[in-house]
Write a protein that holds these residues in place. Structure first.
Motif, PDB file in Angstrom:
ATOM      1  N   ILE A  83      13.018  19.925  -2.438  1.00 42.67           N
ATOM      2  CA  ILE A  83      14.541  19.852  -3.116  1.00 42.67           C
ATOM      3  C   ILE A  83      14.234  20.445  -4.573  1.00 42.67           C
ATOM      4  CG2 ILE A  83      15.347  18.030  -1.804  1.00 42.67           C
ATOM      5  CD1 ILE A  83      14.886  16.074  -4.002  1.00 42.67           C
ATOM      6  N   HIS A  84      15.640  20.767  -5.103  1.00 42.96           N
ATOM      7  CA  HIS A  84      15.409  21.030  -6.513  1.00 42.96           C
ATOM      8  C   HIS A  84      15.642  19.974  -7.690  1.00 42.96           C
ATOM      9  CE1 HIS A  84      15.238  25.427  -5.892  1.00 42.96           C
ATOM     10  NE2 HIS A  84      15.882  25.103  -4.664  1.00 42.96           N
ATOM     11  N   GLN A  85      14.693  19.176  -7.469  1.00 47.20           N
ATOM     12  CA  GLN A  85      14.504  17.710  -8.385  1.00 47.20           C
ATOM     13  C   GLN A  85      13.274  17.122  -8.405  1.00 47.20           C
ATOM     14  OE1 GLN A  85      15.242  16.398 -11.273  1.00 47.20           O
ATOM     15  NE2 GLN A  85      17.377  16.101 -10.924  1.00 47.20           N
ATOM     16  N   ASP A  86      13.025  16.485  -9.439  1.00 46.24           N
ATOM     17  CA  ASP A  86      11.313  15.978  -9.677  1.00 46.24           C
ATOM     18  C   ASP A  86      11.830  14.532  -9.057  1.00 46.24           C
ATOM     19  OD1 ASP A  86       9.062  15.705 -10.552  1.00 46.24           O
ATOM     20  OD2 ASP A  86       9.495  15.084 -12.311  1.00 46.24           O
ATOM     21  N   ALA A  87      12.128  14.635  -7.607  1.00 48.74           N
ATOM     22  CA  ALA A  87      12.262  13.456  -6.893  1.00 48.74           C
ATOM     23  C   ALA A  87      11.274  13.400  -5.599  1.00 48.74           C
ATOM     24  CB  ALA A  87      13.771  13.132  -6.684  1.00 48.74           C
ATOM     25  N   TRP A  88      11.033  12.119  -5.113  1.00 49.06           N
ATOM     26  CA  TRP A  88      10.399  11.856  -3.723  1.00 49.06           C
ATOM     27  C   TRP A  88      10.873  11.069  -3.178  1.00 49.06           C
ATOM     28  CZ3 TRP A  88       8.418  13.073  -8.508  1.00 49.06           C
ATOM     29  CH2 TRP A  88       7.143  13.907  -8.809  1.00 49.06           C
ATOM     30  N   ILE A  89      11.003  11.166  -1.722  1.00 51.17           N
ATOM     31  CA  ILE A  89      11.357  10.221  -0.833  1.00 51.17           C
ATOM     32  C   ILE A  89      10.211  10.025   0.349  1.00 51.17           C
ATOM     33  CG2 ILE A  89      13.102   9.604   0.824  1.00 51.17           C
ATOM     34  CD1 ILE A  89      15.042  11.376  -0.205  1.00 51.17           C
ATOM     35  N   TYR A  90      10.199   8.571   0.566  1.00 53.28           N
ATOM     36  CA  TYR A  90       8.840   8.128   1.285  1.00 53.28           C
ATOM     37  C   TYR A  90       9.765   7.247   2.390  1.00 53.28           C
ATOM     38  CZ  TYR A  90       6.016   9.440  -2.794  1.00 53.28           C
ATOM     39  OH  TYR A  90       5.262  10.192  -3.480  1.00 53.28           O
ATOM     40  N   ARG A  91       9.003   6.924   3.434  1.00 53.85           N
ATOM     41  CA  ARG A  91       9.508   6.074   4.510  1.00 53.85           C
ATOM     42  C   ARG A  91       8.316   5.213   5.082  1.00 53.85           C
ATOM     43  NH1 ARG A  91      13.198   7.523   9.856  1.00 53.85           N
ATOM     44  NH2 ARG A  91      13.436   5.303  10.637  1.00 53.85           N
ATOM     45  N   THR A  92       8.274   4.038   5.094  1.00 54.57           N
ATOM     46  CA  THR A  92       7.280   3.265   5.850  1.00 54.57           C
ATOM     47  C   THR A  92       7.795   2.228   6.944  1.00 54.57           C
ATOM     48  OG1 THR A  92       5.417   1.825   5.230  1.00 54.57           O
ATOM     49  CG2 THR A  92       7.091   1.628   4.045  1.00 54.57           C
ATOM     50  N   SER A  93       6.619   2.071   7.771  1.00 57.51           N
ATOM     51  CA  SER A  93       6.919   1.117   8.853  1.00 57.51           C
ATOM     52  C   SER A  93       5.872   0.091   8.803  1.00 57.51           C
ATOM     53  CB  SER A  93       6.863   1.737  10.288  1.00 57.51           C
ATOM     54  OG  SER A  93       7.926   2.825  10.617  1.00 57.51           O
ATOM     55  N   THR A 130       6.018  -5.845  -0.016  1.00 58.91           N
ATOM     56  CA  THR A 130       5.081  -6.362   1.378  1.00 58.91           C
ATOM     57  C   THR A 130       6.221  -6.864   2.657  1.00 58.91           C
ATOM     58  OG1 THR A 130       3.678  -7.239  -0.268  1.00 58.91           O
ATOM     59  CG2 THR A 130       3.921  -8.788   1.656  1.00 58.91           C
ATOM     60  N   ALA A 131       5.948  -6.659   3.473  1.00 56.63           N
ATOM     61  CA  ALA A 131       6.897  -6.830   4.811  1.00 56.63           C
ATOM     62  C   ALA A 131       6.840  -8.488   4.982  1.00 56.63           C
ATOM     63  CB  ALA A 131       6.648  -6.154   6.048  1.00 56.63           C
ATOM     64  N   ASN A 145       2.322   1.237   7.991  1.00 61.05           N
ATOM     65  CA  ASN A 145       1.644   0.408   7.010  1.00 61.05           C
ATOM     66  C   ASN A 145       1.240   1.271   5.627  1.00 61.05           C
ATOM     67  OD1 ASN A 145       1.884  -2.052   8.071  1.00 61.05           O
ATOM     68  ND2 ASN A 145      -0.053  -1.709   9.452  1.00 61.05           N
ATOM     69  N   THR A 146       1.791   2.534   5.508  1.00 55.83           N
ATOM     70  CA  THR A 146       1.578   3.819   4.711  1.00 55.83           C
ATOM     71  C   THR A 146       2.916   4.068   4.259  1.00 55.83           C
ATOM     72  OG1 THR A 146       0.222   5.180   3.756  1.00 55.83           O
ATOM     73  CG2 THR A 146       0.811   5.326   6.141  1.00 55.83           C
ATOM     74  N   LEU A 147       2.957   4.676   3.149  1.00 57.22           N
ATOM     75  CA  LEU A 147       4.254   5.574   2.805  1.00 57.22           C
ATOM     76  C   LEU A 147       4.142   6.955   3.185  1.00 57.22           C
ATOM     77  CD1 LEU A 147       4.493   4.222  -1.043  1.00 57.22           C
ATOM     78  CD2 LEU A 147       6.126   3.646   1.029  1.00 57.22           C
ATOM     79  N   GLU A 202       4.105  -3.518   8.935  1.00 60.11           N
ATOM     80  CA  GLU A 202       4.116  -4.671   9.847  1.00 60.11           C
ATOM     81  C   GLU A 202       4.277  -6.157   8.990  1.00 60.11           C
ATOM     82  OE1 GLU A 202       1.025  -2.678  13.233  1.00 60.11           O
ATOM     83  OE2 GLU A 202       0.263  -3.414  11.516  1.00 60.11           O
ATOM     84  N   ASN A 203       4.639  -6.971   9.671  1.00 60.54           N
ATOM     85  CA  ASN A 203       4.748  -8.074   8.995  1.00 60.54           C
ATOM     86  C   ASN A 203       3.582  -8.578   8.265  1.00 60.54           C
ATOM     87  OD1 ASN A 203       5.671 -10.744   8.300  1.00 60.54           O
ATOM     88  ND2 ASN A 203       5.455 -11.790  10.119  1.00 60.54           N
ATOM     89  N   GLY A 204       3.509  -8.900   6.943  1.00 62.29           N
ATOM     90  CA  GLY A 204       2.603  -9.512   6.241  1.00 62.29           C
ATOM     91  C   GLY A 204       1.875  -8.174   5.538  1.00 62.29           C
ATOM     92  N   LYS A 205       2.028  -7.122   5.877  1.00 61.66           N
ATOM     93  CA  LYS A 205       1.313  -5.774   5.408  1.00 61.66           C
ATOM     94  C   LYS A 205       1.866  -5.613   3.990  1.00 61.66           C
ATOM     95  CE  LYS A 205      -1.730  -5.373   8.464  1.00 61.66           C
ATOM     96  NZ  LYS A 205      -3.337  -5.426   8.434  1.00 61.66           N
ATOM     97  N   SER A 206       1.273  -4.708   3.257  1.00 65.16           N
ATOM     98  CA  SER A 206       1.871  -4.329   1.830  1.00 65.16           C
ATOM     99  C   SER A 206       1.400  -2.918   1.555  1.00 65.16           C
ATOM    100  CB  SER A 206       1.134  -5.212   0.671  1.00 65.16           C
ATOM    101  OG  SER A 206       1.645  -6.450   0.774  1.00 65.16           O
ATOM    102  N   VAL A 207       2.348  -2.126   0.914  1.00 67.31           N
ATOM    103  CA  VAL A 207       2.163  -0.953   0.168  1.00 67.31           C
ATOM    104  C   VAL A 207       2.535  -0.500  -1.383  1.00 67.31           C
ATOM    105  CG1 VAL A 207       2.428   0.334   2.516  1.00 67.31           C
ATOM    106  CG2 VAL A 207       4.310  -0.059   1.106  1.00 67.31           C
ATOM    107  N   SER A 208       2.005   0.090  -1.788  1.00 65.09           N
ATOM    108  CA  SER A 208       2.154   0.180  -3.133  1.00 65.09           C
ATOM    109  C   SER A 208       2.326   1.578  -3.762  1.00 65.09           C
ATOM    110  CB  SER A 208       1.104  -0.596  -4.191  1.00 65.09           C
ATOM    111  OG  SER A 208      -0.143   0.244  -3.930  1.00 65.09           O
ATOM    112  N   HIS A 209       3.291   1.919  -4.546  1.00 63.22           N
ATOM    113  CA  HIS A 209       3.636   3.156  -4.995  1.00 63.22           C
ATOM    114  C   HIS A 209       3.632   3.164  -6.556  1.00 63.22           C
ATOM    115  CE1 HIS A 209       5.502   7.007  -5.168  1.00 63.22           C
ATOM    116  NE2 HIS A 209       6.562   6.545  -6.169  1.00 63.22           N
ATOM    117  N   LYS A 210       2.585   4.073  -7.076  1.00 62.19           N
ATOM    118  CA  LYS A 210       2.831   4.672  -8.555  1.00 62.19           C
ATOM    119  C   LYS A 210       3.662   5.734  -8.836  1.00 62.19           C
ATOM    120  CE  LYS A 210      -0.793   5.572 -12.245  1.00 62.19           C
ATOM    121  NZ  LYS A 210       0.225   4.420 -13.208  1.00 62.19           N
TER     122      LYS A 210
END
Length: 239
Positions: A162-172, A223-224, A144-146, A174-182
């Motif tokens: 890495i040599h780039q202005d880039a990000w990778i995130y993973r989240t598990s 939102t899952a 429930n978080t990035l 749960e049903n009904g939970k949400s995360v937001s990313h700015k």
């Protein structure tokens, strides 16, 4: 105004070589779609299943940031920098190919398939000295978080570099939970790939292995709608 591109799972490129069952989100090898060359700096997202004891023999790369995430099984890696080790689920590997490397990747097991995601991101610096990182990420730290897996080498954010202005995130999620990313920049976009489960991304419903690219926005909300495993990649759109 935001722009979106929807990549349903069943419209990915597909190649079944017997030993390798590969799905390509973007044009790769024998699969070509002029509408799916890249998403900003994101050039490749391959979803590969490799048969026991099979794999990719020694081959070269240069000037590409290569990220490997094993979903199931184990992948054996060997490269011209002297690394030889296996990669397991919840581990992430980053290779900056830079001025040139060779490597091979084989299924570490003889009796079990390995499923991996291979991601290529176009670098912002060419011909750098090749480098390699690999680490284990705690599953509990993405519930429930990035969880940051990858971030730019120029800053102090968590994750492999890495040599780039880039990000990778993973989240598990749960049903009904949400995360937001700015987003870190208005010049960036996000590409959201559902590994398992289903979720809405800014209101758009995605099922397993579907993806959605969004640019021209400053925030993304996921939102899952079932217990889900989701990958979020933020990349520059000008690459």
């Amino acid at each position: 105004m935001s722009n979106t591109v929807f990549h349903p799972a069943n419209e990915r490129g597909h190649a079944d070589h017997g030993w390798l069952d590969a799905h390509h989100s973007f044009s790769f090898a024998g699969y070509y779609d002029p509408e799916k060359i890249h998403f900003g700096a994101l050039r490749v997202l391959n979803d590969d299943i490799v048969a026991g004891a099979m794999g990719f023999g020694k081959h070269p790369h240069d000037n590409m940031e290569i990220i490997t995430i094993v979903l199931d099984g184990a992948l054996e890696h060997q490269d011209s920098m002297g690394h030889k080790q296996a990669l397991h689920p919840n581990e992430v590997q980053v290779m900056s190919a830079g001025s040139g490397i060779t490597h091979s990747e084989y299924n570490h097991n003889r009796d079990k398939k390995v499923n991996l995601l291979q991601i290529w991101i176009i670098p912002n610096k060419r011909n750098v000295e090749p480098r390699y990182e690999q680490t284990v990420f705690d599953v509990a730290e993405r519930v429930n978080t990035l969880q940051p897996l990858v971030s730019p080498i120029e800053n102090s954010d968590a994750g492999l570099k890495i040599h780039q202005d880039a990000w990778i995130y993973r989240t598990s999620l749960e049903n009904g939970k949400s995360v937001s990313h700015k987003l870190h920049s208005e010049k960036h976009g996000v590409y959201v790939f559902v590994i398992n489960g289903s979720a809405t991304v800014n209101g758009k419903t995605l099922s397993k292995k579907d993806a959605l690219g969004i640019s021209g926005t400053d925030k993304v909300e996921i939102t899952a709608t079932a217990d889900s495993d989701v990958l979020l990649l933020e990349v520059p759109m000008y690459a």
